[in-house]
Enzyme design. Structure first.
Site, PDB file in Angstrom:
ATOM      1  N   LYS A 250       0.809  -1.215   0.000  1.00 12.75           N
ATOM      2  CA  LYS A 250       0.000   0.000   0.000  1.00 12.75           C
ATOM      3  C   LYS A 250       0.846   1.270   0.000  1.00 12.75           C
ATOM      4  CE  LYS A 250      -4.389  -1.702   1.546  1.00 12.75           C
ATOM      5  NZ  LYS A 250      -5.552  -1.566   2.409  1.00 12.75           N
TER       6      LYS A 250
ATOM      7  N   LYS B 209      -4.767  -9.689  -6.090  1.00 10.49           N
ATOM      8  CA  LYS B 209      -6.003  -9.816  -5.329  1.00 10.49           C
ATOM      9  C   LYS B 209      -7.052  -8.798  -5.809  1.00 10.49           C
ATOM     10  CE  LYS B 209      -6.561  -7.564  -0.985  1.00 10.49           C
ATOM     11  NZ  LYS B 209      -7.952  -7.192  -0.960  1.00 10.49           N
TER      12      LYS B 209
ATOM     13  N   LYS C  75     -10.628  -3.219  -3.220  1.00 11.76           N
ATOM     14  CA  LYS C  75     -11.388  -1.979  -3.317  1.00 11.76           C
ATOM     15  C   LYS C  75     -10.531  -0.875  -3.889  1.00 11.76           C
ATOM     16  CE  LYS C  75     -13.732  -2.515   1.070  1.00 11.76           C
ATOM     17  NZ  LYS C  75     -12.754  -2.545   2.158  1.00 11.76           N
TER      18      LYS C  75
HETATM   19  P1  ATP Z   1      -8.521  -2.235   0.643  1.00  8.62           P
HETATM   20  O1  ATP Z   1      -8.000  -2.369  -0.765  1.00  8.62           O
HETATM   21  O2  ATP Z   1      -9.001  -0.855   0.997  1.00  8.62           O
HETATM   22  O3  ATP Z   1      -7.611  -2.840   1.685  1.00  8.62           O
HETATM   23  P2  ATP Z   1     -10.023  -4.692   0.637  1.00  8.62           P
HETATM   24  O4  ATP Z   1     -10.740  -5.047  -0.594  1.00  8.62           O
HETATM   25  O5  ATP Z   1      -8.746  -5.401   0.924  1.00  8.62           O
HETATM   26  O6  ATP Z   1      -9.852  -3.108   0.654  1.00  8.62           O
HETATM   27  P3  ATP Z   1     -10.741  -4.837   3.429  1.00  8.62           P
HETATM   28  O7  ATP Z   1     -11.796  -4.015   4.054  1.00  8.62           O
HETATM   29  O8  ATP Z   1      -9.311  -4.496   3.665  1.00  8.62           O
HETATM   30  O9  ATP Z   1     -11.031  -4.881   1.838  1.00  8.62           O
HETATM   31  O10 ATP Z   1     -10.976  -6.359   3.842  1.00  8.62           O
HETATM   32  C1  ATP Z   1     -12.204  -6.840   4.373  1.00  8.62           C
HETATM   33  C2  ATP Z   1     -12.193  -8.353   4.384  1.00  8.62           C
HETATM   34  O11 ATP Z   1     -12.280  -8.840   3.035  1.00  8.62           O
HETATM   35  C3  ATP Z   1     -10.915  -8.956   4.970  1.00  8.62           C
HETATM   36  O12 ATP Z   1     -11.256 -10.118   5.716  1.00  8.62           O
HETATM   37  C4  ATP Z   1     -10.117  -9.345   3.763  1.00  8.62           C
HETATM   38  O13 ATP Z   1      -9.221 -10.402   4.018  1.00  8.62           O
HETATM   39  C5  ATP Z   1     -11.232  -9.772   2.818  1.00  8.62           C
HETATM   40  N1  ATP Z   1     -10.811  -9.651   1.423  1.00  8.62           N
HETATM   41  C6  ATP Z   1     -10.396  -8.516   0.803  1.00  8.62           C
HETATM   42  N2  ATP Z   1     -10.097  -8.771  -0.483  1.00  8.62           N
HETATM   43  C7  ATP Z   1     -10.334 -10.108  -0.672  1.00  8.62           C
HETATM   44  C8  ATP Z   1     -10.195 -10.973  -1.801  1.00  8.62           C
HETATM   45  N3  ATP Z   1      -9.795 -10.514  -2.973  1.00  8.62           N
HETATM   46  N4  ATP Z   1     -10.536 -12.275  -1.645  1.00  8.62           N
HETATM   47  C9  ATP Z   1     -10.955 -12.749  -0.444  1.00  8.62           C
HETATM   48  N5  ATP Z   1     -11.083 -11.984   0.658  1.00  8.62           N
HETATM   49  C10 ATP Z   1     -10.782 -10.672   0.549  1.00  8.62           C
HETATM   50 MG    MG Z   2      -7.553  -4.843   2.587  1.00 10.30          MG
END
Ligand code: ATP
Ligand code: MG
Length: 350
Positions: A114, A208, A211
């Site tokens: 990040k 991955k 968001k």
């Molecule tokens: P950011 O990019 O802002 O970190 P994010 O998509 O990683 O957003 P988070 O809010 O950080 O979302 O994560 C929320 C939950 O979703 C966590 O348990 C994380 O492990 C899970 N998660 C995030 N992305 C994935 C993915 N691609 N596949 C499976 N689980 C995910």
């Molecule tokens: Mg995350």
């Protein structure tokens, strides 16, 4: 057992919730309610480790809450709240900043990803993110944490922090009436055995789904309409080969593997079962089936979310109620932490 089983997990209000969040986390949250007491948190303090527009942030906090409720989390039987309403999270995080070592945090891959190349300009909060996450879990002395695979390293760190705290304060833990063998904090266990612990980007099967990916075509958002979902699936990167009949055949085919994994998770099937149906099929056949399936699973959630978002006062009430109940648990644990660390504290009524 020394610690009562308790589930804690959180989702950041950082933008569009996507299929990875749903399959890797929220769907598991819903399932865990059957067997455990659960606390689910909208982690707004984590969100501001990178810049968030204040007006948008409020909306996003409500939106993640709406997604929790729309997916089937019961805020009365369990607890749903936003992190910043329970100040004990930040308070315990400070103590953990003094327990965790720089070397431990320096190894965290999420920070490296990040912060990117401009590390000098990253916020201190982004670096300390994992100590706050450890506090989120341990301020409830939670034992089980359903998360996506990307959060496994942070969970390991939470375990290390719990272990070091238990060890550093061993005598004081005993002096305050806790079993020094078991320690004051449990070792929280990551639960990543879901059907899709790591959903990958639709544009790049080695990254991955996230968001924060600038390309909206990399992910399916929970709020996407039917046409958008169909278009994103159609444009998802694939290779020219038809689908294999055996799971083995997905090796070295990250994009194909990802789409099959998503299909399996949405259909509550194994990848082998999906390939039994689609082995030998071209993506021109598989992709429309996947899009239809995604729409059929997501559109009821989407509709309930929209309904809930139309009444923000109700969402705010849910969060206020959850925060009060979470706060009562956290206050008690934080009081004990203060005694153990050696702080003098006021004698509030509990
Ligand atoms: P950011 O990019 O802002 O970190 P994010 O998509 O990683 O957003 P988070 O809010 O950080 O979302 O994560 C929320 C939950 O979703 C966590 O348990 C994380 O492990 C899970 N998660 C995030 N992305 C994935 C993915 N691609 N596949 C499976 N689980 C995910
Ligand atoms: Mg995350």
């Amino acid at each position: 057992m020394a610690f009562k089983p308790l589930v804690f997990s959180g989702v950041q209000p950082t933008g569009n919730l996507h299929l990875g969040n749903y399959l890797g986390a929220i769907k598991r949250f819903v399932e865990m309610q059957e067997t455990h007491d659960c606390i689910y948190c909208v982690v707004d303090e984590h969100a501001i480790t990178v810049w968030q527009d204040p007006k948008e942030l409020k909306k996003q906090i409500r939106e993640v809450t709406a997604a929790f409720l729309a997916a089937g989390i019961d805020p009365k039987a369990h607890i749903v709240f936003n992190q910043s309403q329970v100040s004990e999270h930040a308070e315990l995080a400070w103590v953990f900043n003094c327990v965790a070592r720089m070397g431990w945090l320096n190894r965290m891959t999420q920070f490296k990803e990040k912060a990117g190349k401009d590390r000098e300009n990253a916020s201190v909060g982004l670096f300390a993110y994992p100590t706050l996450m450890a506090a989120d879990i341990l301020v409830y002395r939670a034992t089980h944490v359903p998360v996506g695979e990307d959060q496994k390293q942070h969970l390991e760190l939470a375990r290390d922090i719990a272990g070091k705290f238990n060890n550093d304060f061993r005598d004081s833990i005993a002096a305050n009436g806790f079993d020094p063998e078991a320690g004051f904090f449990p070792q929280p266990e990551p639960l990543t055995q879901g059907p899709a612990p790591r959903v990958m980007s639709l544009r790049d099967g080695t990254k991955k789904m996230s968001k924060s990916d600038p390309s909206d075509y990399s992910r399916i958002n929970l709020t996407d309409d039917q046409d958008t979902i169909a278009q994103k699936v159609r444009k998802a990167r694939t290779d020219p080969e038809p689908l294999p009949s055996e799971v083995e055949g997905l090796k070295e085919r990250a994009d194909a593997d990802n789409l099959v994994t998503i299909y399996a998770a949405l259909a509550n099937k194994t990848k082998a079962e999906v390939l039994a149906d689609f082995g030998g099929a071209q993506f021109s056949v598989f992709k429309p089936a996947l899009a239809d399936l995604a729409v059929s699973v997501l559109s009821p959630i989407n509709e309930r979310m929209r309904h809930l978002m139309a009444d923000p006062a109700h969402i705010d009430d849910v969060l206020a109620d959850g925060s009060e109940r979470a706060g009562r648990i956290a206050r008690k644990v934080m009081d004990d932490v203060k005694d153990i660390v050696g702080f003098l504290r006021s004698r509030r009524d509990r």
